[in-house]
Design a protein around this motif. Structure first.
Motif, PDB file in Angstrom:
ATOM      1  N   VAL A   1      22.620  35.734  82.350  1.00 55.91           N
ATOM      2  CA  VAL A   1      23.124  34.366  82.474  1.00 55.91           C
ATOM      3  C   VAL A   1      24.273  34.183  81.491  1.00 55.91           C
ATOM      4  O   VAL A   1      24.117  34.413  80.289  1.00 55.91           O
ATOM      5  CB  VAL A   1      22.020  33.332  82.205  1.00 55.91           C
ATOM      6  CG1 VAL A   1      22.583  31.915  82.232  1.00 55.91           C
ATOM      7  CG2 VAL A   1      20.893  33.475  83.225  1.00 55.91           C
ATOM      8  N   VAL A   2      25.435  33.774  82.016  1.00 59.75           N
ATOM      9  CA  VAL A   2      26.623  33.578  81.188  1.00 59.75           C
ATOM     10  C   VAL A   2      26.906  32.083  81.044  1.00 59.75           C
ATOM     11  O   VAL A   2      27.039  31.366  82.038  1.00 59.75           O
ATOM     12  CB  VAL A   2      27.861  34.275  81.793  1.00 59.75           C
ATOM     13  CG1 VAL A   2      29.093  34.035  80.915  1.00 59.75           C
ATOM     14  CG2 VAL A   2      27.605  35.772  81.953  1.00 59.75           C
ATOM     15  N   VAL A   3      26.970  31.631  79.798  1.00 58.50           N
ATOM     16  CA  VAL A   3      27.428  30.276  79.502  1.00 58.50           C
ATOM     17  C   VAL A   3      28.895  30.396  79.106  1.00 58.50           C
ATOM     18  O   VAL A   3      29.231  31.016  78.099  1.00 58.50           O
ATOM     19  CB  VAL A   3      26.599  29.653  78.352  1.00 58.50           C
ATOM     20  CG1 VAL A   3      27.071  28.227  78.077  1.00 58.50           C
ATOM     21  CG2 VAL A   3      25.117  29.672  78.694  1.00 58.50           C
ATOM     22  N   SER A   4      29.781  29.811  79.901  1.00 54.70           N
ATOM     23  CA  SER A   4      31.218  30.053  79.753  1.00 54.70           C
ATOM     24  C   SER A   4      31.781  29.427  78.484  1.00 54.70           C
ATOM     25  O   SER A   4      31.483  28.271  78.158  1.00 54.70           O
ATOM     26  CB  SER A   4      31.982  29.518  80.960  1.00 54.70           C
ATOM     27  OG  SER A   4      31.564  30.172  82.141  1.00 54.70           O
TER      28      SER A   4
ATOM     29  N   HIS B   1      39.064  25.487  78.033  1.00 55.71           N
ATOM     30  CA  HIS B   1      37.954  25.728  77.113  1.00 55.71           C
ATOM     31  C   HIS B   1      36.757  24.829  77.424  1.00 55.71           C
ATOM     32  O   HIS B   1      36.919  23.652  77.791  1.00 55.71           O
ATOM     33  CB  HIS B   1      38.395  25.500  75.666  1.00 55.71           C
ATOM     34  CG  HIS B   1      39.313  26.554  75.146  1.00 55.71           C
ATOM     35  ND1 HIS B   1      40.688  26.490  75.302  1.00 55.71           N
ATOM     36  CD2 HIS B   1      39.051  27.723  74.492  1.00 55.71           C
ATOM     37  CE1 HIS B   1      41.236  27.572  74.751  1.00 55.71           C
ATOM     38  NE2 HIS B   1      40.273  28.326  74.258  1.00 55.71           N
ATOM     39  N   PHE B   2      35.580  25.399  77.271  1.00 54.75           N
ATOM     40  CA  PHE B   2      34.338  24.626  77.355  1.00 54.75           C
ATOM     41  C   PHE B   2      33.906  24.255  75.942  1.00 54.75           C
ATOM     42  O   PHE B   2      34.078  25.057  75.011  1.00 54.75           O
ATOM     43  CB  PHE B   2      33.244  25.445  78.047  1.00 54.75           C
ATOM     44  CG  PHE B   2      33.451  25.597  79.526  1.00 54.75           C
ATOM     45  CD1 PHE B   2      32.828  24.748  80.420  1.00 54.75           C
ATOM     46  CD2 PHE B   2      34.281  26.591  80.032  1.00 54.75           C
ATOM     47  CE1 PHE B   2      33.015  24.882  81.788  1.00 54.75           C
ATOM     48  CE2 PHE B   2      34.487  26.739  81.398  1.00 54.75           C
ATOM     49  CZ  PHE B   2      33.843  25.878  82.286  1.00 54.75           C
TER      50      PHE B   2
ATOM     51  N   ARG C   1      31.180  16.791  76.533  1.00 59.04           N
ATOM     52  CA  ARG C   1      29.931  17.511  76.794  1.00 59.04           C
ATOM     53  C   ARG C   1      29.932  18.056  78.221  1.00 59.04           C
ATOM     54  O   ARG C   1      29.626  17.329  79.170  1.00 59.04           O
ATOM     55  CB  ARG C   1      28.719  16.594  76.594  1.00 59.04           C
ATOM     56  CG  ARG C   1      28.585  16.030  75.187  1.00 59.04           C
ATOM     57  CD  ARG C   1      27.389  15.101  75.105  1.00 59.04           C
ATOM     58  NE  ARG C   1      26.146  15.804  75.392  1.00 59.04           N
ATOM     59  CZ  ARG C   1      25.076  15.241  75.958  1.00 59.04           C
ATOM     60  NH1 ARG C   1      25.115  13.967  76.329  1.00 59.04           N
ATOM     61  NH2 ARG C   1      23.986  15.954  76.169  1.00 59.04           N
ATOM     62  N   PHE C   2      30.302  19.293  78.373  1.00 57.69           N
ATOM     63  CA  PHE C   2      30.215  19.919  79.695  1.00 57.69           C
ATOM     64  C   PHE C   2      30.087  21.421  79.541  1.00 57.69           C
ATOM     65  O   PHE C   2      30.412  21.988  78.491  1.00 57.69           O
ATOM     66  CB  PHE C   2      31.407  19.551  80.582  1.00 57.69           C
ATOM     67  CG  PHE C   2      32.757  19.974  80.067  1.00 57.69           C
ATOM     68  CD1 PHE C   2      33.308  21.208  80.403  1.00 57.69           C
ATOM     69  CD2 PHE C   2      33.515  19.121  79.261  1.00 57.69           C
ATOM     70  CE1 PHE C   2      34.553  21.593  79.939  1.00 57.69           C
ATOM     71  CE2 PHE C   2      34.764  19.488  78.796  1.00 57.69           C
ATOM     72  CZ  PHE C   2      35.302  20.727  79.145  1.00 57.69           C
ATOM     73  N   ALA C   3      29.570  22.060  80.585  1.00 58.65           N
ATOM     74  CA  ALA C   3      29.274  23.485  80.500  1.00 58.65           C
ATOM     75  C   ALA C   3      29.284  24.101  81.888  1.00 58.65           C
ATOM     76  O   ALA C   3      29.263  23.396  82.907  1.00 58.65           O
ATOM     77  CB  ALA C   3      27.909  23.705  79.848  1.00 58.65           C
ATOM     78  N   MET C   4      29.305  25.424  81.923  1.00 55.95           N
ATOM     79  CA  MET C   4      29.100  26.177  83.151  1.00 55.95           C
ATOM     80  C   MET C   4      28.113  27.297  82.865  1.00 55.95           C
ATOM     81  O   MET C   4      28.261  28.039  81.893  1.00 55.95           O
ATOM     82  CB  MET C   4      30.405  26.739  83.708  1.00 55.95           C
ATOM     83  CG  MET C   4      30.209  27.433  85.061  1.00 55.95           C
ATOM     84  SD  MET C   4      31.744  27.715  85.960  1.00 55.95           S
ATOM     85  CE  MET C   4      32.511  28.960  84.911  1.00 55.95           C
TER      86      MET C   4
END
Length: 300
Positions: free
Chosen positions: A141-144, A170-171, A254-257
């Motif tokens: 699992v990759v958190v970008s 950027h995240f 606050r955001f992520a992939m």
């Protein structure tokens, strides 16, 4: 929020009733009563697959004591569910489709929070999906940390005579770190951080050799993948650079992939995992998301 980047010329008129905003691809409008029950939204979770959205909403409802699930009436483009403070929405496949979804979701959030920028800052956004790994085994699992295009440059658009407009890919590091921390030490779940490449399609811009149209050779493909690997890219998908660019443009903090790898592209182009393995890979990105949601929305 970056107030100067918000399209106030249009959106403020929606708030004061000068005109309506039609979120056409979701089948609702700013005057629709269905939106009144969404004003307490705390998170917006997106995925390419409609089925995954339904499953996510059902799971979150169960975690919240069987909370009511609200479904938007139109589902031919995007499938949407809302329950217990989380709006779940599919975005289709690729940046053109996802850009439509995010444009309308950002406008919708502006309405739901009545233009309150501080309240909008509190909302967590996340895309959950699958991807090709770069130097990682299938199932990672990759958190970008950053979303880039195939040339390792940020997402950008042509602007007529003004040239290109470049977005920040950027995240937010604090959010990525919190997701990784929420999944630390869990058996059978490997969660890492890394840069992500978003291809404009599944075949050509991902340097595959198995498409009906192929512009690469084994040498050019391998050189490109080695270049990505050397530059900290850990996975390849089709939406992240644009999503990060749009959310950064408005200034969301606050955001992520979160994407699980289906294969290691350094070892081949085709997904050869068994159906059981693929089910687990697909589920693991959702597991990582829900571990974070439990910790930060349920306080568990």
């Amino acid at each position: 929020m970056k107030d100067e980047n918000i399209n106030h010329a249009f959106l403020d008129g929606v708030l004061d009733g000068s005109h309506e905003d039609v979120y056409y691809h979701f089948g609702v409008a700013s005057s629709d009563p269905i939106l009144r029950g969404l004003r307490d939204v705390q998170a917006i979770v997106t995925a390419g697959s409609a089925g995954r959205i339904v499953e996510f909403a059902d799971r979150w409802s169960r975690l919240n004591g069987g909370s009511e699930i609200v479904a938007f009436p139109k589902e031919d483009r995007f499938v949407t569910r809302y329950t217990a403070g989380v709006l779940f929405a599919s975005h289709g496949m690729g940046m053109p489709s996802a850009s439509i979804a995010f444009q309308e979701l950002m406008r919708m959030l502006f309405l739901l929070k009545r233009g309150d920028l501080d309240a909008m800052d509190e909302v967590f956004w996340c895309r959950v999906g699958t991807s090709g790994g770069v130097g990682l085994p299938a199932g990672t699992v990759v958190v970008s940390s950053e979303g880039l295009m195939a040339d390792l440059k940020p997402y950008r658009l042509l602007r007529g005579g003004d040239g290109e407009y470049w977005f920040d890919g950027h995240f937010p590091t604090a959010t990525s770190d919190a997701i990784i921390a929420a999944n630390a030490g869990i058996d059978g779940l490997s969660v890492v951080s890394g840069r992500t490449v978003a291809g404009n399609d599944f075949f050509l811009e991902q340097f595959r050799l198995d498409g009906a149209v192929c512009l690469e050779t084994a040498e050019t493909k391998n050189a490109w993948l080695a270049w990505l690997d050397a530059n900290g890219v850990r996975n390849i998908e089709m939406e992240g650079a644009m999503i990060a660019g749009y959310l950064n443009h408005w200034g969301f903090p606050r955001f992520a992939m979160i994407c699980c790898t289906l294969l290691n592209r350094l070892e081949g182009d085709q997904v050869t995992a068994t159906s059981e393995q693929l089910d687990k890979f697909s589920a693991d990105s959702g597991v990582a998301l829900f571990n974070y949601l439990r910790a930060h929305l349920l306080g568990a």
